[in-house]
Design a protein around this motif. Structure first.
Motif, mmCIF file in Angstrom:
data_model
loop_
_atom_site.group_PDB
_atom_site.id
_atom_site.type_symbol
_atom_site.label_atom_id
_atom_site.label_comp_id
_atom_site.label_asym_id
_atom_site.label_seq_id
_atom_site.Cartn_x
_atom_site.Cartn_y
_atom_site.Cartn_z
ATOM 1 N N THR A 286 -36.254 -27.821 8.181
ATOM 2 C CA THR A 286 -35.633 -28.817 9.040
ATOM 3 C C THR A 286 -34.915 -29.867 8.218
ATOM 4 O O THR A 286 -33.814 -30.283 8.551
ATOM 5 N N ALA B 88 -32.816 -31.053 17.334
ATOM 6 C CA ALA B 88 -34.154 -31.405 17.825
ATOM 7 C C ALA B 88 -34.109 -32.577 18.794
ATOM 8 O O ALA B 88 -35.019 -32.766 19.587
ATOM 9 N N THR C 176 -31.036 -30.717 8.550
ATOM 10 C CA THR C 176 -30.609 -32.074 8.869
ATOM 11 C C THR C 176 -29.683 -32.614 7.788
ATOM 12 O O THR C 176 -28.684 -33.256 8.081
ATOM 13 N N TRP D 226 -37.822 -34.522 15.414
ATOM 14 C CA TRP D 226 -38.172 -33.257 14.770
ATOM 15 C C TRP D 226 -38.885 -32.402 15.809
ATOM 16 O O TRP D 226 -39.530 -32.921 16.707
ATOM 17 N N SER E 179 -41.049 -28.447 16.476
ATOM 18 C CA SER E 179 -41.640 -27.200 16.010
ATOM 19 C C SER E 179 -42.560 -26.674 17.098
ATOM 20 O O SER E 179 -43.366 -27.439 17.637
ATOM 21 N N ARG F 284 -39.571 -38.809 13.296
ATOM 22 C CA ARG F 284 -39.809 -39.072 11.874
ATOM 23 C C ARG F 284 -39.029 -40.328 11.512
ATOM 24 O O ARG F 284 -37.810 -40.375 11.647
ATOM 25 N N ILE G 271 -40.961 -28.251 7.662
ATOM 26 C CA ILE G 271 -40.380 -29.528 7.267
ATOM 27 C C ILE G 271 -39.224 -29.318 6.299
ATOM 28 O O ILE G 271 -38.165 -29.883 6.470
#
Length: 141
Positions: free
Chosen positions: A8, A23, A12, A97, A99, A106, A5
């Motif tokens: 990312t 993403a 971002t 997002w 992974s 989000r 998180i």
């Protein structure tokens, strides 16, 4: 997950204004494919509105009633979930997002949503993309 998180979030935050994070690339394409397939195959027009998710839920219900094997509908369900995610992103200003090959949305309030998994749950008769969107776009106090 914390490392992912924060990494990312940093990536971002440093992206150029007006660009979408990487993403978003795959789910946006999956959503567009679902929109195109429904327009051409089922003559359904999807406009990325929350109301259009009712039609998507009904379409998934119809597929479920036909008892198609999961392997035959997996890609379609992924597209429907990505479409619902894009509806949420556009309605809330959220972002995609990713992974480990999974994709989530989000929302600006920090909540994470998994519309692709919700589409799978719809197919099993235990979910609703329309209700997921309603919850994701509801203002929290």
């Amino acid at each position: 997950m914390t490392t992912w998180i924060s990494t990312t979030a940093t990536a971002t935050a440093t992206a150029a204004p007006g660009t979408r994070p990487s993403a978003a690339a795959r789910p946006v394409r999956w959503a567009a494919d679902a929109v195109s397939a429904l327009r051409e195959g089922a003559r359904l027009h999807l406009d990325y509105s929350a109301q259009s998710l009712w039609r998507v839920d009904r379409t998934i219900e119809g597929i479920r009633r036909e008892e198609a094997p999961y392997a035959a509908v997996e890609t379609v369900l992924r597209g429907f979930g990505a479409y619902a995610g894009e509806v949420i992103v556009r309605a809330t200003g959220g972002e995609w997002w990713t992974s480990g090959g999974d994709h989530w949305v989000r929302t600006p309030d920090g909540r994470l949503w998994d519309p692709i998994d919700e589409a799978r749950r719809c197919w099993t008769g235990d979910g609703s993309l329309r209700l997921l969107c309603r919850e994701a776009t509801a203002r929290r106090s």
